[in-house]
Design an enzyme around this catalytic site. Structure first.
Site, PDB file in Angstrom:
ATOM      1  N   ASP A 167       0.488  -1.366  -0.161  1.00 26.57           N
ATOM      2  CA  ASP A 167       0.305   0.213   0.283  1.00 26.57           C
ATOM      3  C   ASP A 167       1.010   1.434   0.169  1.00 26.57           C
ATOM      4  O   ASP A 167       2.356   0.979  -0.070  1.00 26.57           O
ATOM      5  CB  ASP A 167      -0.784  -0.073   1.418  1.00 26.57           C
ATOM      6  CG  ASP A 167      -2.117   1.280   0.618  1.00 26.57           C
ATOM      7  OD1 ASP A 167      -2.127   1.726  -0.039  1.00 26.57           O
ATOM      8  OD2 ASP A 167      -3.388   1.131   1.630  1.00 26.57           O
TER       9      ASP A 167
HETATM   10  C1  NOJ Z   1      -3.919   3.974  -0.498  1.00 22.34           C
HETATM   11  C2  NOJ Z   1      -5.230   3.253   0.460  1.00 22.34           C
HETATM   12  O1  NOJ Z   1      -5.096   2.906   1.652  1.00 22.34           O
HETATM   13  C3  NOJ Z   1      -5.442   2.038  -0.729  1.00 22.34           C
HETATM   14  O2  NOJ Z   1      -6.333   1.521  -0.888  1.00 22.34           O
HETATM   15  C4  NOJ Z   1      -5.746   2.971  -2.031  1.00 22.34           C
HETATM   16  O3  NOJ Z   1      -5.443   1.941  -3.370  1.00 22.34           O
HETATM   17  C5  NOJ Z   1      -3.967   3.575  -2.186  1.00 22.34           C
HETATM   18  N1  NOJ Z   1      -3.797   4.720  -1.049  1.00 22.34           N
HETATM   19  C6  NOJ Z   1      -3.619   4.028  -4.104  1.00 22.34           C
HETATM   20  O4  NOJ Z   1      -4.546   5.368  -3.973  1.00 22.34           O
END
Ligand code: NOJ
Length: 764
Positions: free
Chosen positions: A297
């Site tokens: 993430d």
């Molecule tokens: C953080 C989020 O937790 C995740 O779900 C998302 O896909 C990414 N950022 C990219 O935006």
């Protein structure tokens, strides 16, 4: 929990193991396309270590940020990195023209010309917005989820995207957590069905088709169990909860052939998920045989430093790659820290090769090596985006996502003429809120508002009075800004009350702004913010015929409303066609059939609250003190999981079990007759719950094991039957594996998780 932090990767497809001398060996498995694997071998043989690490490096575009600002990479540096083959993927780059430009540069200027993979958060639509995933789960209709994901993929792929960071399959039991809106609620069985369908929708039959995109199951794992419902917070759950409650929807997506996984920000039982090899190597890539790649993430590899697991980027890189995190989203750890780890012998290059192989494999499957531009099609983008048929589907899906929570004296459906209707609340006029959080490329203010929907449904708009009442969110708000609620400016209440007074019925929209839920949007108060409660009570004083339309992304605390107003329609954030879909329900053009995918608490203090809990040793006690209860609130939810009304009524009868005994490996049929006892046709979601009465570990008081949606004409009856196999009775138990245990079981067939016809059988 077993943690294997050494370099031990056991996979059905690629096996890496430590030799006696400490070096690492890579063996290929059997389930792969040999032609693609051969091409990957050829490429890998040509790649420098820098180029390999480049494939594992992902950056966001600087014009759209879905996380905190990362290290500054200016555009010159960025293009240089592309040229050097040091970027394998980007996120937040969209549009056929823009994506073509970036891809062109990557392919033309880099030594090996490897295409980049472009990802984006296409969560519930790309430009045509569908209901938020929680709402869509209320349809209890996986086909609906498949359809909306299919359309999202068609629009996103035409805009040059290859990959969505969806489905989000985190089980959520705590309404304080803002990301409840993004998943399918509290139940692993329903969650698994929806997750499977979403992957099929995004990925279609063949990833190489120009209108399919790779899906990404997230967040692996247990992110929804954040302590106190606070986003990114620590998670501490037992291994059995992990296996029985958290993992089933993840596993379902592997069964559906999902191309990628995303790990999660949270610490799980002491180890941040990004550095957890038990999750990523043993379970995902080992036991489940997942052959795609895992993306971190946003900077979750870098966050191993504040988590206290790594002292610096190099260590973070080592921990993450060892644990099976293949691609580094925005962390810069692989780009800046991995090479030295390999050179120092801290990380075996075979691990890097395995990660690169996985990334390249998905690029090959997407057809990017055959035609890196097949997705960037400006003409197709114009043609398919927001097409009439997509909007029609959005309306269909939205209708099916609505849950009727209360309808006393059949105040609903409303009449299209001969009734004066007051429409109240600034949410009723909003063309933006229904688009929801995580709205991808939706154009702001592009949804059909509730007022618009009602206006086009009634035969005479002069019988409508719209007053927004006090605005409850004061500021211009976006995905990344904090909301300011209006607690003081009461102007507007009087006009709203006047409109209510001169009307026969009031439709009042209350709930949440779309940016009250989503990432980083946890709340300790899940009641109505701002002056909404006051507005409702003032309106109710002058007109008791109140229909509340709730727009929200999480379960809300709505006790006063549930007790007083005659009708409540749960309309979530329903997307582009929200207003039309709600009007379809309000005026009876569509008979609502949605069922809650989450329990609605009586009080936020009950969180986490869920129907599939385990009995305490003191589950009941009446007026006594020493039993498991609250002294100031009931234990039960306000509205249980699976709950939802219709404009008709259904009667359940003739519960039948094919036998009272089930032998291991055998099957059993349970059935009931469902009759439409009302005046109009309607759909009912018939639900099957089972309880294992005595086990080697305590088992939940009820678990959903089947559901079927049926349509019944007035007076019509249908038999609904479910086949129960021993597989359905398996759980991850005392022996740390999935197995069914002989003994007595209860089962219910009913309309929600707290009602149903009951029976018993024995597993021998
Ligand atoms: C953080 C989020 O937790 C995740 O779900 C998302 O896909 C990414 N950022 C990219 O935006």
């Amino acid at each position: 929990m077993k943690q294997v932090l050494g370099i031990l990767i056991v996979s059905a497809v690629v096996l890496v193991s430590c030799k006696q001398d400490g070096s690492t060996q890579l063996k290929s498995g059997t389930n792969l396309n040999p032609e693609i694997e051969q091409k990957i071998d050829n490429l890998l043989a040509q790649m420098t270590l820098d180029e390999k690490i480049g494939q594992l490096n992902q950056y966001t575009s600087r014009w759209e940020m879905t996380g905190p600002a990362p290290d500054n990479i200016d555009s010159v540096a960025f293009y240089n990195l592309l040229k050097e083959g040091k970027i394998g993927s980007m996120l937040n780059v969209t549009g056929a023209i823009t994506t073509r430009r970036v891809q062109q540069y990557a392919v033309d200027s880099s030594r090996l010309g490897i295409p980049i993979i472009l990802g984006y958060d296409v969560i519930h639509g790309f430009k045509t917005m569908f209901p938020i995933p929680l709402a869509e789960a209320a349809s209890w209709d996986p086909e609906v989820a498949k359809l909306s994901s299919r359309i999202a993929a068609i629009e996103a792929s035409a805009a040059g995207l290859h990959w969505t960071f969806a489905p989000m399959v985190d089980i959520a039991r705590d309404a304080r957590w803002g990301r409840v809106m993004e998943g399918s609620g509290e139940d692993p069985f329903l969650g698994a069905k929806m997750a499977y369908a979403r992957v099929k929708g995004f990925q279609g039959e063949d990833l190489a088709e120009e209108n399919t995109i790779a899906a990404c199951t997230k967040h692996f794992a247990a992110y929804g169990f954040a302590e106190a419902g606070r986003d990114y917070n620590t998670v501490d759950i037992g291994e059995r909860t992990l296996h029985n409650m958290v993992l089933p929807p993840f596993k379902a997506t592997v069964d559906a052939g999902v191309a990628t996984f995303m790990n999660s920000f949270n610490i799980l039982n002491g180890v941040p998920a990004t550095a957890d090899s038990y999750l990523q190597r043993d379970i995902l890539k080992g036991e489940w045989g997942f052959d795609g790649f895992v993306v971190s993430d946003w900077n979750s590899i870098g966050e191993l430093i504040p988590h206290g697991l790594a002292a610096n980027r190099e260590e973070a890189a080592k921990l993450a790659i060892t644990a099976g995190s293949d691609m580094d989203m925005e962390g810069n750890c692989y780009l800046l820290g991995l090479k030295s780890q390999v050179e120092k012998g801290e990380v075996d290059e075979v691990l890097v090769d395995d990660a690169v192989r996985r990334v390249l494999r998905i690029k090959f499957r997407l057809g990017l090596f055959d035609d890196p531009f097949q997705y960037c099609d400006a003409e197709r983008e114009m043609e398919v985006t927001l097409s009439e048929s997509h909007l029609n589907s959005a309306r269909e899906v939205a209708k099916k996502s609505i849950v009727l929570l209360k309808n006393e004296n059949s105040i609903l459906p409303l009449k299209k003429s001969g009734q004066k209707i007051a429409v109240i609340g600034d949410l009723a006029g909003s063309k933006d809120v229904p688009l929801g959080s995580w709205r991808a490329q939706a154009v702001s203010n592009s949804a059909v508002s509730l007022v618009e929907g009602i206006a086009s449904a009634v035969s005479n708009v002069s019988s409508l009075y719209y007053e927004k009442g006090p605005l409850y969110v004061k500021n211009q708000r976006t995905f990344a800004t904090h909301l300011q609620f209006n607690e003081t400016d009461k102007s507007g209440i009087n006009q709203a009350v006047d409109a209510a007074r001169k009307s026969d019925v009031v439709v009042i929209a209350l709930g949440e702004d779309c940016f009250q839920t989503g990432e980083g949007r946890s709340q300790v108060d899940i009641g109505l913010k701002g002056l909404q409660q006051e507005l409702l009570e003032e309106v109710y004083k002058v007109n008791k015929n109140v229909v509340v339309v709730l727009m929200n992304g999480r379960p809300l605390e709505i006790n006063w409303m549930a007790e007083n107003v005659p009708a409540i329609v749960e309309a979530w954030h329903l997307g582009s066609e929200a207003g039309n879909a709600i009007a379809d329900v309000l005026f009876g053009d569509y008979n609502p059939a949605g069922k809650l995918p989450v329990s609605f608490p009586r009080s936020v203090g009950q969180a986490p609250i869920y129907y599939n809990y385990m009995n305490t040793g003191r589950p009941t006690g009446g007026d006594a003190v020493f039993w498991s209860h609250y002294t100031d609130e009931q234990n039960t939810p306000l509205f249980p999981f699976g709950y939802g009304l219709s404009y008709t009524t259904f009667e359940y009868s003739e519960f039948r079990l094919s036998s009272e005994n089930l032998t291991m490996g055998g099957e059993l049929k349970v059935s009931a007759i469902i009759k439409n006892t009302g005046e109009v046709a309607g759909e009912e979601v018939v639900q099957l719950y089972i309880r294992d009465l005595v086990g080697s570990i305590s088992r939940p008081v009820k678990e959903l094991k089947g559901f079927e949606k049926i349509m019944l004409e007035p007076g019509e009856s249908k038999e609904v039957s479910f086949t129960i196999t021993t597989k359905d009775l398996e759980f991850y138990g005392i022996n740390n594996r999935w197995e069914a245990e002989p003994g007595d079981f209860k089962l219910w067939v009913g309309t929600n998780s707290s009602e149903g016809l009951e029976g018993e059988f024995e597993l021998k």
